[in-house]
Design an enzyme around this catalytic site. Structure first.
Site, mmCIF file in Angstrom:
data_model
loop_
_atom_site.group_PDB
_atom_site.id
_atom_site.type_symbol
_atom_site.label_atom_id
_atom_site.label_comp_id
_atom_site.label_asym_id
_atom_site.label_seq_id
_atom_site.Cartn_x
_atom_site.Cartn_y
_atom_site.Cartn_z
ATOM 1 C CE LYS A 36 8.495 -4.941 2.174
ATOM 2 N NZ LYS A 36 8.646 -3.674 1.444
ATOM 3 C CG ASP A 46 4.979 -3.594 0.603
ATOM 4 O OD1 ASP A 46 3.902 -3.044 0.319
ATOM 5 O OD2 ASP A 46 6.092 -3.134 0.252
ATOM 6 C CE LYS A 49 5.843 -0.438 -7.263
ATOM 7 N NZ LYS A 49 7.157 0.054 -7.688
#
Ligand SMILES: NC(=O)c1ccc[n+]([C@@H]2O[C@H](COP(=O)([O-])OP(=O)(O)OC[C@H]3O[C@@H](n4cnc5c(N)ncnc54)[C@H](O)[C@@H]3O)[C@@H](O)[C@H]2O)c1
Ligand SMILES: [Zn+2]
Length: 396
Positions: free
Chosen positions: A81, A115, A148
């Site tokens: 990530k 994300d 988010k």
């Protein structure tokens, strides 16, 4: 017109996005993924694990319902990530010559994947719409419903990111059938969070069915499975909607997230996010007991539910020193005040600003007692014998 040398600009941004529970989003006859429009062009992003499990169905869906598509597969896991993953998505968007007005990117995966894709979409030409299809329980009840986005940067978790809603969030519980049990427990921690701070009924559902849904991966199609998921999402959205940009720092959904960032980062990769959150919730439940906000029965019931759902209540890294540091760090992020949510009974919470070292120390001692009791209470019974000794239990 008045000539001046300083100006104040005020504007408001309207936000509207949908979150819906859908059945079998990859069924070729279900056009939800292409917003009802067959013959679309779409860039689809997933991770290698989801691709192994669902790649064939994704490709079959795209071939039937899209005029043109590209499937980008990113490496899975929290360690991936990072900015490199964001850049890979940016490049794919650019190469695909995406028409931003009518071709939202489709992100299919866990919280890491959604994300990262959300972050890339938010910065490509400042705004490229995306549709989110969470495939983990953490995604369905948490990462896949708010606004988010982000990636880890240097040693900081989610240190870079944006507030950027997906245009659509399609929640399909059938993905949970292939998720491993530990990740079901991981998502259950965030559901328990909502239950503890604001929904006593949700807590009762977990008390009664937590162990069952952990075993069935929410695949039985029962009313309580839907109710657990739907109440959790409703509770989450009720907290998020009036405070989407987090201007208000007293956030009930920060419950379990005061000490856990430091615990999670220090224990990495040993603890998953939800597991670290649970260690935090166990400690703050114990502190609640110490302060008379939660009674003994309630605390024991909460620890029992945590144990049944396969969640740890402590971890060796979460000692007094780390917890004090975590409180100091969180206080800094919350503009100098602790703003610490503590449970009041089951289903209510209060914010406090006066937590002391002595509270933490008392909390840690109570966690040891409550954790051992929960483990022994659920020890497997051999006919005609006493409960198995605590030491033979799975670690809590
Ligand atoms: N944006 C937010 O508001 C928000 C909220 C909560 C968590 N998060 C983020 O989400 C991340 C954690 O998300 P996660 O728990 O989904 O982890 P994850 O995305 O790493 O997924 C966990 C693992 O499960 C695999 N997987 C995904 N779907 C599967 C399926 N259906 N069957 C089998 N395997 C599957 C993945 O490939 C991965 O290996 C963290 O990075 C956290 O910061 C974001
Ligand atoms: Zn969380």
């Amino acid at each position: 017109m008045t000539i001046a040398e300083n100006w104040t600009v005020k504007s408001q941004q309207d936000v509207a996005y949908s979150v819906e529970i859908v059945k079998d989003v990859l069924d070729v006859s279900n056009l939800a993924l292409v917003d009802g429009e067959s013959g679309a062009r779409r860039l689809i992003v997933t991770d290698n694990r989801v691709n192994d499990l669902y790649g064939d169905r994704i490709r079959a869906y795209a071939q039937t319902n899209m005029a043109e598509h590209r499937l980008l597969v990113l490496p899975d896991g929290e360690l991936n990530k990072n900015w490199q993953a964001v850049e890979t998505v940016l490049e794919a968007i650019d190469n695909f010559k995406l028409d931003r007005r009518r071709e939202p990117v489709i992100a299919i995966g866990g919280g890491v994947l959604t994300d990262v894709v959300g972050f890339a979409c938010s910065i490509y030409r400042r705004n490229t719409p995306f549709v989110r299809v969470p495939t983990t329980l953490m995604g369905i009840v948490d990462a896949g419903v708010g606004i988010k986005t982000g990636a880890n940067f240097k040693t900081g978790k989610n240190k870079i990111g944006t507030y950027f809603p997906a245009v659509g969030n399609l929640l399909d519980m059938s993905f949970l059938g292939t998720l491993d049990k530990r990740h079901i427990s991981n998502g259950l921690a965030e559901i328990l969070k909502i239950a503890l701070i604001k929904d006593e009924r949700l807590f009762s559902l977990l008390e009664e069915h937590g162990e069952t849904v952990l075993a069935s991966h929410f695949q039985e199609g029962t009313d309580y499975e839907i109710e657990i998921i739907a109440r959790s999402i409703a509770g989450m959205l009720e907290e998020l909607e009036p405070n989407l940009w987090e201007h208000k720092l007293e956030r009930l959904v920060d419950y379990g997230h005061t000490f856990s960032p430091n615990i999670e980062m220090k224990a990495l990769p040993e603890l998953l996010h939800g597991e670290a959150v649970n260690v935090d919730m166990a400690l703050t439940t114990a502190i609640g007991l110490h302060r008379g906000l939660v009674n003994r029965d309630q605390a024991e019931t909460i620890f029992g539910v945590m144990h049944q759902m396969g969640l740890p209540v402590s971890h060796p890294v979460a000692d007094q020193r780390l917890l004090l540091q975590a409180l100091a760090d969180t206080t800094r992020h919350r503009d100098g005040k602790q703003r610490l949510p503590l449970p009041v009974g089951i289903g209510n919470a209060v914010f406090v600003n006066d937590l002391t070292e002595a509270d933490i120390s008392a909390g840690l001692k109570l966690v040891a007692v409550l954790g051992a009791k929960a483990a022994s209470a659920i020890a497997p019974q051999v006919a005609g014998s006493e409960a198995a000794p605590v030491a033979s239990e799975e670690p809590v």
